[in-house]
Write a protein that holds these residues in place. Sequence first.
Motif, PDB file in Angstrom:
ATOM      1  N   ASN A  24       0.826  -1.210   0.000  1.00 10.03           N
ATOM      2  CA  ASN A  24       0.000   0.000   0.000  1.00 10.03           C
ATOM      3  C   ASN A  24       0.862   1.261   0.000  1.00 10.03           C
ATOM      4  N   GLU A  25       1.932   1.259   0.771  1.00  8.38           N
ATOM      5  CA  GLU A  25       2.827   2.414   0.797  1.00  8.38           C
ATOM      6  C   GLU A  25       3.526   2.593  -0.548  1.00  8.38           C
ATOM      7  N   ALA A  26       3.934   1.497  -1.161  1.00  4.77           N
ATOM      8  CA  ALA A  26       4.572   1.577  -2.480  1.00  4.77           C
ATOM      9  C   ALA A  26       3.600   2.136  -3.510  1.00  4.77           C
ATOM     10  N   LYS A  27       2.344   1.730  -3.433  1.00  5.98           N
ATOM     11  CA  LYS A  27       1.327   2.241  -4.362  1.00  5.98           C
ATOM     12  C   LYS A  27       1.129   3.740  -4.167  1.00  5.98           C
ATOM     13  N   LYS A  28       1.081   4.198  -2.932  1.00  3.06           N
ATOM     14  CA  LYS A  28       0.926   5.626  -2.656  1.00  3.06           C
ATOM     15  C   LYS A  28       2.099   6.414  -3.237  1.00  3.06           C
ATOM     16  N   ALA A  29       3.318   5.913  -3.026  1.00  4.56           N
ATOM     17  CA  ALA A  29       4.507   6.596  -3.540  1.00  4.56           C
ATOM     18  C   ALA A  29       4.501   6.616  -5.066  1.00  4.56           C
ATOM     19  N   SER A  30       4.112   5.510  -5.667  1.00  3.03           N
ATOM     20  CA  SER A  30       4.035   5.430  -7.125  1.00  3.03           C
ATOM     21  C   SER A  30       2.995   6.398  -7.667  1.00  3.03           C
ATOM     22  N   ASP A  31       1.838   6.458  -7.030  1.00  4.61           N
ATOM     23  CA  ASP A  31       0.779   7.372  -7.459  1.00  4.61           C
ATOM     24  C   ASP A  31       1.239   8.825  -7.385  1.00  4.61           C
ATOM     25  N   LEU A  32       1.927   9.193  -6.310  1.00  5.54           N
ATOM     26  CA  LEU A  32       2.430  10.561  -6.173  1.00  5.54           C
ATOM     27  C   LEU A  32       3.431  10.890  -7.269  1.00  5.54           C
ATOM     28  N   TYR A  33       4.345   9.967  -7.532  1.00  8.14           N
ATOM     29  CA  TYR A  33       5.361  10.183  -8.563  1.00  8.14           C
ATOM     30  C   TYR A  33       4.716  10.311  -9.941  1.00  8.14           C
ATOM     31  N   ILE A  38       2.782  13.275 -14.826  1.00 10.65           N
ATOM     32  CA  ILE A  38       1.658  13.619 -15.699  1.00 10.65           C
ATOM     33  C   ILE A  38       1.414  15.119 -15.697  1.00 10.65           C
ATOM     34  N   GLU A  39       1.469  15.736 -14.536  1.00 12.80           N
ATOM     35  CA  GLU A  39       1.250  17.179 -14.444  1.00 12.80           C
ATOM     36  C   GLU A  39       2.334  17.956 -15.204  1.00 12.80           C
ATOM     37  N   LYS A  40       3.585  17.500 -15.114  1.00 10.92           N
ATOM     38  CA  LYS A  40       4.665  18.154 -15.852  1.00 10.92           C
ATOM     39  C   LYS A  40       4.446  18.029 -17.357  1.00 10.92           C
ATOM     40  N   GLU A  41       4.031  16.848 -17.806  1.00 14.17           N
ATOM     41  CA  GLU A  41       3.772  16.648 -19.229  1.00 14.17           C
ATOM     42  C   GLU A  41       2.613  17.525 -19.707  1.00 14.17           C
TER      43      GLU A  41
END
Length: 71
Positions: A24-33, A38-41
């Motif tokens: 779950n923590e890895a998923k949260k970190a992945s989602d944030l990254y 996506i926002e930069k693109e």
Amino acid sequence: MHDHGPLPQPKEGGNFSQIIGLVNEAKKASDLYLTEVIEKEKALIEKSKNSTIIPKKSESNGQKQQKRQKR
């Protein structure tokens, strides 16, 4: 109910819950990254839309087209 009676209560804690917590923590970190990427693109796309630069045809392209038409 289960075929052989009621199922035991699920265990809380232990190795399995640690694995689930880490996933779950890895998923949260992945989602944030990925959200940041996506926002930069999106920002780059918007920036490129706002700056309309029309590329000029190079003479070499025009010459190639003329050569093709002569054949």
